[in-house]
Design an enzyme around this catalytic site. Structure first.
Site, PDB file in Angstrom:
ATOM      1  N   LYS A 103       5.665 -27.660  -0.336  1.00  0.00           N
ATOM      2  CA  LYS A 103       5.467 -28.661   0.721  1.00  0.00           C
ATOM      3  C   LYS A 103       4.463 -28.135   1.737  1.00  0.00           C
ATOM      4  CE  LYS A 103       9.951 -30.683  -0.137  1.00  0.00           C
ATOM      5  NZ  LYS A 103      11.393 -30.519  -0.003  1.00  0.00           N
ATOM      6  N   GLN A 130      15.806 -28.444   4.168  1.00  0.00           N
ATOM      7  CA  GLN A 130      15.964 -28.438   2.711  1.00  0.00           C
ATOM      8  C   GLN A 130      17.448 -28.410   2.338  1.00  0.00           C
ATOM      9  OE1 GLN A 130      13.426 -28.758   0.504  1.00  0.00           O
ATOM     10  NE2 GLN A 130      14.824 -28.685  -1.234  1.00  0.00           N
ATOM     11  N   ASP A 162      12.526 -37.316   5.816  1.00  0.00           N
ATOM     12  CA  ASP A 162      13.288 -37.389   4.566  1.00  0.00           C
ATOM     13  C   ASP A 162      13.949 -38.764   4.408  1.00  0.00           C
ATOM     14  OD1 ASP A 162      13.526 -35.394   2.615  1.00  0.00           O
ATOM     15  OD2 ASP A 162      14.657 -34.072   3.944  1.00  0.00           O
TER      16      ASP A 162
HETATM   17  N1  GUN Z   1      16.825 -31.182  -1.982  1.00  0.00           N
HETATM   18  C1  GUN Z   1      16.540 -31.855  -3.119  1.00  0.00           C
HETATM   19  N2  GUN Z   1      15.766 -32.937  -2.869  1.00  0.00           N
HETATM   20  C2  GUN Z   1      15.555 -32.940  -1.532  1.00  0.00           C
HETATM   21  C3  GUN Z   1      14.824 -33.803  -0.663  1.00  0.00           C
HETATM   22  O1  GUN Z   1      14.223 -34.806  -1.070  1.00  0.00           O
HETATM   23  N3  GUN Z   1      14.841 -33.458   0.665  1.00  0.00           N
HETATM   24  C4  GUN Z   1      15.519 -32.377   1.131  1.00  0.00           C
HETATM   25  N4  GUN Z   1      15.502 -32.146   2.438  1.00  0.00           N
HETATM   26  N5  GUN Z   1      16.209 -31.567   0.351  1.00  0.00           N
HETATM   27  C5  GUN Z   1      16.222 -31.840  -0.974  1.00  0.00           C
END
Ligand code: GUN
Length: 293
Positions: free
Chosen positions: A53, A97, A120
């Site tokens: 990211k 995350q 998100d």
């Molecule tokens: N863990 C797995 N997929 C995601 C996501 O789309 N966002 C976040 N913050 N954590 C994740």
């Protein structure tokens, strides 16, 4: 006939090119979009996701900062960090995350993020906003923060020319991150939606009726060729680490012989999740720019 491969790398690249123009225009007005990622612990898969990211932000000229906290971080410390990021004008998007270590209350953390920085799309305010919207066009028009992976799935379908209206869409998995929200987005695109999960009876029969099948259960190669009908469009959200490397929830080699279109793993939905996160960060920065104007 073998399926057309829907490339998330290609579709994502196209969207990122579009975003680059918006980012340059924002920068011209003195606003640099900024994303903060927060990782608690040292889960190797999460480390890779968060690093990717950051790299994607750098490539597009989005400011990013990564906060790595040790596994035993107290919940209050994490909440303090989020409170600081909520107030930081450089930051337009905050991503914590998931999953978080067991001693931390995930809901409490997600609720602590300012909904206007929740790129998100996991905060109940943002979930509520898109839950109550009927049409996908309105969700886009109102600049809602749609959850990244589900939104990425819809972009893949739309940009591949798949007509969703009136189609039977079957989703495997009922998670908050993918299954439930992708069902809402498909419904908002006028598909008839069935969600299947571990207790679903006659799973094979239901899957065989699908015009569009979205697999998001985290079980390597679970969907076999005899579970799908000829011409189905398959979106594979699974990312499973196995001895033979990364594989999806779909038995790709066998199913691609029956499907009309299918996403690969890797290179399908994965790059779209990151792309839609960047898109939400730009969306958020644009709101700031409007407030400044
Ligand atoms: N863990 C797995 N997929 C995601 C996501 O789309 N966002 C976040 N913050 N954590 C994740």
């Amino acid at each position: 006939m073998a399926a057309k491969i829907i490339s998330g790398n290609e579709v994502g690249e196209k969207i990122r090119e579009e975003l680059k123009e918006e980012i340059n225009s924002l920068k011209g007005k003195g606003v640099t979009p900024g994303l903060a990622t927060v990782l608690v612990g040292d889960d190797p898969a999460s480390q890779v996701y968060v690093r990717n990211k950051g790299r994607a932000c750098e490539k597009l000229g989005i400011y990013s900062e990564q906060h790595n906290l040790p596994r035993d971080t107290e919940e209050t410390k994490l909440l303090e960090l989020i409170a600081g990021l909520n107030e930081d004008p450089k930051i337009h998007g905050i991503l914590v995350q998931l999953p978080l270590p067991k001693h931390i209350d995930e809901s409490k953390v997600l609720y602590a993020i300012d909904p206007s920085k929740d790129v998100d799309g996991f905060h109940p305010t943002n979930v509520g906003l898109f839950f109550t919207e009927k049409n996908f066009e309105d969700m886009i028009g109102k600049q809602l923060f749609l959850p990244c992976t589900p939104h990425g799935c819809i972009e893949l379908l739309q940009r591949s020319g798949v007509e969703l209206s009136g189609k039977d869409a079957v989703i495997l998995g009922r998670s908050n991150i993918v299954g439930k929200p992708v069902a809402l987005l498909l419904m908002a695109n006028n598909a008839t939606v069935t969600i299947c999960h571990s207790r679903t009876k006659d799973l094979d029969k239901i899957c065989q009726k699908a015009d569009v099948l979205v697999a998001a259960i985290g079980k390597p190669k679970f969907v076999k060729a005899d579970m799908v009908k000829e011409g189905v469009v398959v979106i594979d959200v699974g990312i499973n680490r196995t001895e033979e490397g990364l594989v999806g929830d779909v038995d790709f080699e066998a199913v691609k012989e029956k499907a009309s279109m299918i996403t690969p793993v890797p290179g399908g939905v994965g790059p779209m999740t990151i792309t839609m996160l960047l898109a939400n960060t730009v969306k958020s920065a644009k709101r700031t720019e409007k407030m400044m104007a």
